[in-house]
Design a protein around this motif. Structure first.
Motif, PDB file in Angstrom:
ATOM      1  N   ALA A  26      32.654  31.471  41.173  1.00 37.63           N
ATOM      2  CA  ALA A  26      32.593  32.023  42.534  1.00 37.63           C
ATOM      3  C   ALA A  26      33.015  33.474  42.509  1.00 37.63           C
ATOM      4  N   LYS A  27      32.562  34.215  43.510  1.00 35.10           N
ATOM      5  CA  LYS A  27      32.995  35.588  43.729  1.00 35.10           C
ATOM      6  C   LYS A  27      33.845  35.603  44.997  1.00 35.10           C
ATOM      7  N   LEU A  28      35.091  36.067  44.865  1.00 30.72           N
ATOM      8  CA  LEU A  28      36.045  36.012  45.970  1.00 30.72           C
ATOM      9  C   LEU A  28      36.644  37.384  46.223  1.00 30.72           C
ATOM     10  N   ARG A  29      36.927  37.685  47.487  1.00 31.83           N
ATOM     11  CA  ARG A  29      37.679  38.876  47.858  1.00 31.83           C
ATOM     12  C   ARG A  29      39.164  38.546  47.735  1.00 31.83           C
ATOM     13  N   ILE A  30      39.838  39.069  46.737  1.00 32.72           N
ATOM     14  CA  ILE A  30      41.244  38.738  46.519  1.00 32.72           C
ATOM     15  C   ILE A  30      42.029  39.985  46.104  1.00 32.72           C
ATOM     16  N   PHE A  31      43.373  39.867  46.134  1.00 33.66           N
ATOM     17  CA  PHE A  31      44.263  40.945  45.736  1.00 33.66           C
ATOM     18  C   PHE A  31      44.472  40.915  44.219  1.00 33.66           C
ATOM     19  N   ASN A  32      44.391  42.064  43.604  1.00 37.02           N
ATOM     20  CA  ASN A  32      44.746  42.257  42.189  1.00 37.02           C
ATOM     21  C   ASN A  32      44.052  41.271  41.257  1.00 37.02           C
ATOM     22  N   GLU A  33      42.852  40.816  41.647  1.00 39.43           N
ATOM     23  CA  GLU A  33      42.048  39.881  40.854  1.00 39.43           C
ATOM     24  C   GLU A  33      42.848  38.637  40.488  1.00 39.43           C
TER      25      GLU A  33
END
Length: 516
Positions: free
Chosen positions: A85-92
């Motif tokens: 999945a591709k997610l919008r997250i902090f600091n990967e």
């Protein structure tokens, strides 16, 4: 539909970030690189040193009264139970690193939005989800200033831009569990549903209670990330059905992990429900669960419970006591959130091993006891007497069908959807108010208020004998909640909203303006 001058303001901010002071006290500061990382970091690791034990997330600790670090949001590749999945997250990182502070510290974050330009460029419609790559950072539960570059949720940080956050924590701030997540209206649900969240811990008196200090500590961030149908989320459509359906809950990014305990051991679990929408009751048959704190605020005494009820945004401090060796389960029991029943699901295996098991690393703490006396109190958490009340208000939570809006649905408070230009509550610094929340919908709403915690008095007219201090409370379906709050220390503008975040993005939020 209500069109909105948001668009012109957004363009102004986009052109101005880094240099300008905007009306109403919004201060945008130049992003700096010199000395931008001054903190102690620890990697993710099992608190017992066992290879297949659930790891605590990585941590960033304050040093000499300051936690200075970098934080960025980007679109990262993550492997979920459902696949890549591709997610919008902090600091990967899923979850983001834990920030560990003390009362009196200053938190300095050099934040960068590394996401690509927003693909949607048409005029925005207020309370319709939009601009999923525009963001900001909210410090949920912190009793800090809502102005300027502190906990200011009116900021909009565009792709490719940087921003410096400086958050000063009071010397007498309650000790407990808090968290950080995006809070830009219109994209908050999509970003938190992606998994953009991390724990923030403020140390203090609760941690010095001997029985708490003696325990191994687990930091547990519960999330149920939702990817897009094909790539990154481009619409909230995939989020809405899971409001009423099963989701794959992760703990510290792990699906159905093992959690090790030793026979007779008491562990301190700091649990955060960082999900975007679904309630999460917890049980663990065969173990003893004691609540000692809620939403960052200590309870009066340790209280044994069968079920821990968590709404989205809630945190809890638990002391968990293992009995005899064996494998037990951390469960989300069957429940109904108002539309359809949800079956029981298993979240983790809890493996109780012999007290002298050689797999446990040398020198690990071994707590065995539960506090028997009163837990520490705090200045801003003293009971609010009837005689202190300066104003009483009522807020009615509702929803209506509005053609053209997302899912043809608009959520309201006092019959009005959110408008950032309108002050819904105006009060003076030092005022003490009692609010009654009336829910006219057929499902519960977890209402969260920023800056100042509140004391819960009753739910559906039934008094809560603990009078706990919270920042997020579930208003029952077709029910009521009554709480009291003091507007202390900080003037400025902030919000109260439903923490079922698709409801917030579609209108269930108000502005609170505290004047000096």
């Amino acid at each position: 539909m209500v069109s909105h001058s948001y668009l012109s303001r957004r363009n102004f901010l986009k052109q101005s970030i880094g240099t300008a002071t905007i009306g109403g006290g919004l201060v945008l500061c130049p992003w700096t690189t010199a000395g931008a990382a001054t903190a102690k970091t620890t990697p993710a690791a099992s608190p017992l040193g066992i290879a297949d034990d659930l790891a605590n997330p990585s941590e960033v600790h304050s040093v000499d009264g300051r936690l200075r670090t970098r934080l960025f949001m980007s679109i990262a590749d993550v492997l979920l139970p459902s696949g890549p999945a591709k997610l919008r997250i902090f600091n990967e990182s899923l979850p983001a690193p834990t920030l560990r502070l003390k009362a009196g510290d200053t938190l300095e974050i050099a934040f960068e939005n590394r996401m690509p330009e927003n693909p949607d460029t048409t005029a925005m419609v207020l309370n319709v989800p939009n601009r999923f790559n525009t963001t900001n950072v909210h410090y949920h539960g912190f009793h800090v200033s809502p102005r300027g570059n502190s906990d200011n949720v009116y900021l909009q940080i565009e792709p490719g831009h940087h921003f410096n956050y400086v958050v000063r924590i009071p010397e007498d701030h309650p000790a407990g569990n808090y968290w950080y997540h995006p809070h830009r209206h219109g994209s908050v649900s999509a970003q938190v549903a992606s998994g953009a969240a991390g724990m923030a811990i403020i140390g203090g008196a609760l941690d010095t209670v001997p029985e708490v200090a003696a325990a191994v500590e687990r930091v547990m961030v519960l999330q149920a990330p939702i990817p897009g149908v094909d790539g990154v989320l481009a619409t909230e459509d995939p989020i809405w059905p899971p409001l009423n359906g099963e989701r794959n809950f992760l703990i510290n990014g792990a699906y159905r992990p093992r959690i090790y305990m030793r026979e007779g051991e008491v562990q301190h679990w700091r649990v955060l429900h960082a999900g975007d929408a679904q309630f999460l009751p917890l049980t663990a048959e065969g173990l003893e669960l004691y609540e000692i704190g809620r939403d960052g605020n200590p309870l009066p005494r340790a209280e044994i419970v069968d079920t821990v009820d968590l709404a989205p945004g809630n945190r809890v401090n638990l002391l968990v006591k293992a009995t005899k060796p064996g494998t037990y389960q951390l469960l989300r029991p069957a429940f109904n959130q108002g539309k359809q029943p949800l079956d029981e699901i298993m979240l983790a295996d809890i493996v109780v091993i012999p007290a002298n098991d050689s797999r446990v690393a040398a020198g690990k703490p071994f707590g065995r006891d539960i506090p028997a006396g009163d837990l520490p109190k705090n200045r801003i958490l003293t009971d609010i007497a009837d005689s202190e009340i300066t104003m009483q208000r009522k807020f009615v939570l509702g929803m209506s069908e509005v053609k053209g809006f997302f899912k043809d649905t608009e959520f309201t408070i006092n019959s009005q959807p959110f408008d950032p230009r309108r002050d819904d509550v105006t009060a003076k610094l030092g005022a003490v108010e009692e609010w009654t929340l009336v829910n006219t919908t057929p499902y519960p709403h977890p209402l969260h208020i920023h800056v100042n915690p509140f004391q819960l008095m009753d739910s559906n007219g039934v008094p809560d004998p603990r009078k706990p201090w919270l920042d997020t409370v579930a208003v029952p379906a077709s029910g009521t909640v009554r709480f009291r709050t003091r507007f202390t220390d900080f003037a400025g503008r902030y919000v109260m909203h439903c923490h079922i975040l698709p409801h917030e993005d579609t209108g269930m939020m108000i502005n609170v303006n505290i004047e000096a």
